[in-house]
Design a protein around this motif. Sequence first.
Motif, mmCIF file in Angstrom:
data_model
loop_
_atom_site.group_PDB
_atom_site.id
_atom_site.type_symbol
_atom_site.label_atom_id
_atom_site.label_comp_id
_atom_site.label_asym_id
_atom_site.label_seq_id
_atom_site.Cartn_x
_atom_site.Cartn_y
_atom_site.Cartn_z
ATOM 1 N N MET A 1 0.883 -1.213 0.167
ATOM 2 C CA MET A 1 0.122 -0.078 -0.095
ATOM 3 C C MET A 1 0.892 1.251 -0.082
ATOM 4 S SD MET A 1 -3.265 1.037 2.324
ATOM 5 C CE MET A 1 -2.767 0.343 3.733
ATOM 6 N N ARG A 2 0.580 2.432 -0.694
ATOM 7 C CA ARG A 2 1.319 3.415 -0.684
ATOM 8 C C ARG A 2 1.354 4.167 0.426
ATOM 9 N NH1 ARG A 2 -2.524 6.584 -5.125
ATOM 10 N NH2 ARG A 2 -4.209 5.569 -4.565
ATOM 11 N N PHE A 3 2.167 5.112 0.688
ATOM 12 C CA PHE A 3 2.187 5.940 1.860
ATOM 13 C C PHE A 3 0.989 6.905 2.027
ATOM 14 C CE2 PHE A 3 3.235 10.031 3.932
ATOM 15 C CZ PHE A 3 3.755 9.487 5.146
ATOM 16 N N HIS A 4 0.453 6.802 3.189
ATOM 17 C CA HIS A 4 -0.511 7.686 3.599
ATOM 18 C C HIS A 4 -0.282 8.347 4.911
ATOM 19 C CE1 HIS A 4 -3.315 6.466 0.110
ATOM 20 N NE2 HIS A 4 -3.003 5.215 0.645
ATOM 21 N N LYS A 5 -0.798 9.710 5.168
ATOM 22 C CA LYS A 5 -0.566 10.536 6.199
ATOM 23 C C LYS A 5 -1.544 9.774 7.416
ATOM 24 C CE LYS A 5 -1.156 14.395 3.709
ATOM 25 N NZ LYS A 5 -1.638 15.722 3.814
ATOM 26 N N ALA A 6 -2.243 8.832 7.212
ATOM 27 C CA ALA A 6 -3.156 8.121 8.209
ATOM 28 C C ALA A 6 -2.528 7.781 9.360
ATOM 29 C CB ALA A 6 -4.249 7.400 7.554
ATOM 30 N N LYS A 7 -2.714 7.880 10.554
ATOM 31 C CA LYS A 7 -2.248 7.096 11.671
ATOM 32 C C LYS A 7 -2.846 6.171 12.313
ATOM 33 C CE LYS A 7 0.150 11.566 12.905
ATOM 34 N NZ LYS A 7 -0.032 12.634 13.510
ATOM 35 N N VAL A 8 -2.561 4.897 12.663
ATOM 36 C CA VAL A 8 -3.370 3.948 13.199
ATOM 37 C C VAL A 8 -3.716 4.350 14.787
ATOM 38 C CG1 VAL A 8 -3.069 1.498 14.025
ATOM 39 C CG2 VAL A 8 -1.969 2.361 11.891
ATOM 40 N N LEU A 9 -4.876 4.115 14.861
ATOM 41 C CA LEU A 9 -5.489 4.563 16.234
ATOM 42 C C LEU A 9 -5.979 3.178 17.203
ATOM 43 C CD1 LEU A 9 -7.554 7.285 15.285
ATOM 44 C CD2 LEU A 9 -5.449 7.643 16.411
ATOM 45 N N SER A 10 -5.993 3.422 18.522
ATOM 46 C CA SER A 10 -6.641 2.374 19.146
ATOM 47 C C SER A 10 -8.282 2.668 19.095
ATOM 48 C CB SER A 10 -6.340 2.435 20.631
ATOM 49 O OG SER A 10 -6.843 3.521 21.166
ATOM 50 N N LYS A 11 -9.228 1.746 19.426
ATOM 51 C CA LYS A 11 -10.717 2.421 19.358
ATOM 52 C C LYS A 11 -10.712 3.437 20.439
ATOM 53 C CE LYS A 11 -15.173 1.190 19.306
ATOM 54 N NZ LYS A 11 -15.752 2.406 19.020
ATOM 55 N N PRO A 12 -10.244 3.358 21.687
ATOM 56 C CA PRO A 12 -10.660 4.422 22.497
ATOM 57 C C PRO A 12 -9.911 5.650 21.955
ATOM 58 C CG PRO A 12 -9.731 2.727 23.944
ATOM 59 C CD PRO A 12 -9.592 2.153 22.519
ATOM 60 N N GLU A 13 -8.888 5.973 21.325
ATOM 61 C CA GLU A 13 -8.364 7.068 20.671
ATOM 62 C C GLU A 13 -9.147 7.675 19.603
ATOM 63 O OE1 GLU A 13 -3.393 6.584 20.995
ATOM 64 O OE2 GLU A 13 -4.610 5.276 19.721
ATOM 65 N N ALA A 14 -9.853 6.544 18.685
ATOM 66 C CA ALA A 14 -10.755 6.970 17.929
ATOM 67 C C ALA A 14 -11.841 7.537 18.386
ATOM 68 C CB ALA A 14 -11.030 5.801 16.910
ATOM 69 N N ASP A 15 -12.577 6.958 19.303
ATOM 70 C CA ASP A 15 -13.516 7.681 19.859
ATOM 71 C C ASP A 15 -13.587 8.859 20.579
ATOM 72 O OD1 ASP A 15 -14.977 5.211 19.527
ATOM 73 O OD2 ASP A 15 -14.564 4.383 21.483
ATOM 74 N N ARG A 16 -12.216 9.392 21.241
ATOM 75 C CA ARG A 16 -12.123 10.617 21.805
ATOM 76 C C ARG A 16 -11.902 11.463 20.591
ATOM 77 N NH1 ARG A 16 -8.644 8.359 25.432
ATOM 78 N NH2 ARG A 16 -6.735 8.043 23.891
ATOM 79 N N ILE A 17 -11.156 11.219 19.366
ATOM 80 C CA ILE A 17 -11.287 12.213 18.485
ATOM 81 C C ILE A 17 -12.548 12.415 17.749
ATOM 82 C CG2 ILE A 17 -10.588 12.314 16.127
ATOM 83 C CD1 ILE A 17 -7.960 10.952 16.916
ATOM 84 N N ILE A 18 -13.194 11.250 17.615
ATOM 85 C CA ILE A 18 -14.755 11.521 17.242
ATOM 86 C C ILE A 18 -15.606 12.325 18.118
ATOM 87 C CG2 ILE A 18 -16.696 10.337 16.636
ATOM 88 C CD1 ILE A 18 -15.214 7.930 15.509
ATOM 89 N N GLY A 19 -15.405 12.241 19.413
ATOM 90 C CA GLY A 19 -16.262 12.757 20.192
ATOM 91 C C GLY A 19 -15.870 14.250 20.615
ATOM 92 N N ARG A 20 -15.015 14.815 19.991
ATOM 93 C CA ARG A 20 -14.347 16.387 20.201
ATOM 94 C C ARG A 20 -14.343 17.090 19.058
ATOM 95 N NH1 ARG A 20 -8.172 15.573 21.545
ATOM 96 N NH2 ARG A 20 -7.411 14.795 19.493
ATOM 97 N N GLU A 21 -14.190 18.259 19.238
ATOM 98 C CA GLU A 21 -14.436 19.302 18.082
ATOM 99 C C GLU A 21 -12.905 19.189 17.621
ATOM 100 O OE1 GLU A 21 -15.263 23.775 17.932
ATOM 101 O OE2 GLU A 21 -16.653 22.917 19.507
ATOM 102 N N ASN A 22 -13.062 19.134 15.905
ATOM 103 C CA ASN A 22 -11.777 19.030 15.188
ATOM 104 C C ASN A 22 -11.513 20.323 14.542
ATOM 105 O OD1 ASN A 22 -10.832 16.348 16.315
ATOM 106 N ND2 ASN A 22 -12.900 15.948 15.731
ATOM 107 N N THR A 23 -10.375 20.501 14.027
ATOM 108 C CA THR A 23 -9.936 21.336 13.291
ATOM 109 C C THR A 23 -9.414 20.439 11.945
ATOM 110 O OG1 THR A 23 -7.815 21.467 14.064
ATOM 111 C CG2 THR A 23 -9.553 23.161 14.577
#
Length: 71
Positions: free
Chosen positions: A1-23
């Motif tokens: 797979m080619r390089f992407h800027k995506a970072k691997v997360l755990s489920k709790p980290e993903a939930d935290r990101i989804i649950g807060r205001e993001n820029t």
Amino acid sequence: MRFHKAKVLSKPEADRIIGRENTAVTDVVVVSRGDRFYDVRAMTQSEIDAFIADLARAEHTELQAAARLPS
């Protein structure tokens, strides 16, 4: 797979990101595929689309390889 800027997360980290205001660059902040989660806040929509397509191709290749294995 080619390089992407995506970072691997755990489920709790993903939930935290989804649950807060993001820029984030787009409205998409986390992509999940199976039990894997990826932080895509720094990616443009076209980068996210390419990333998802690459994930799907990789999964398809794995499934094809598994189907060819003798049982």
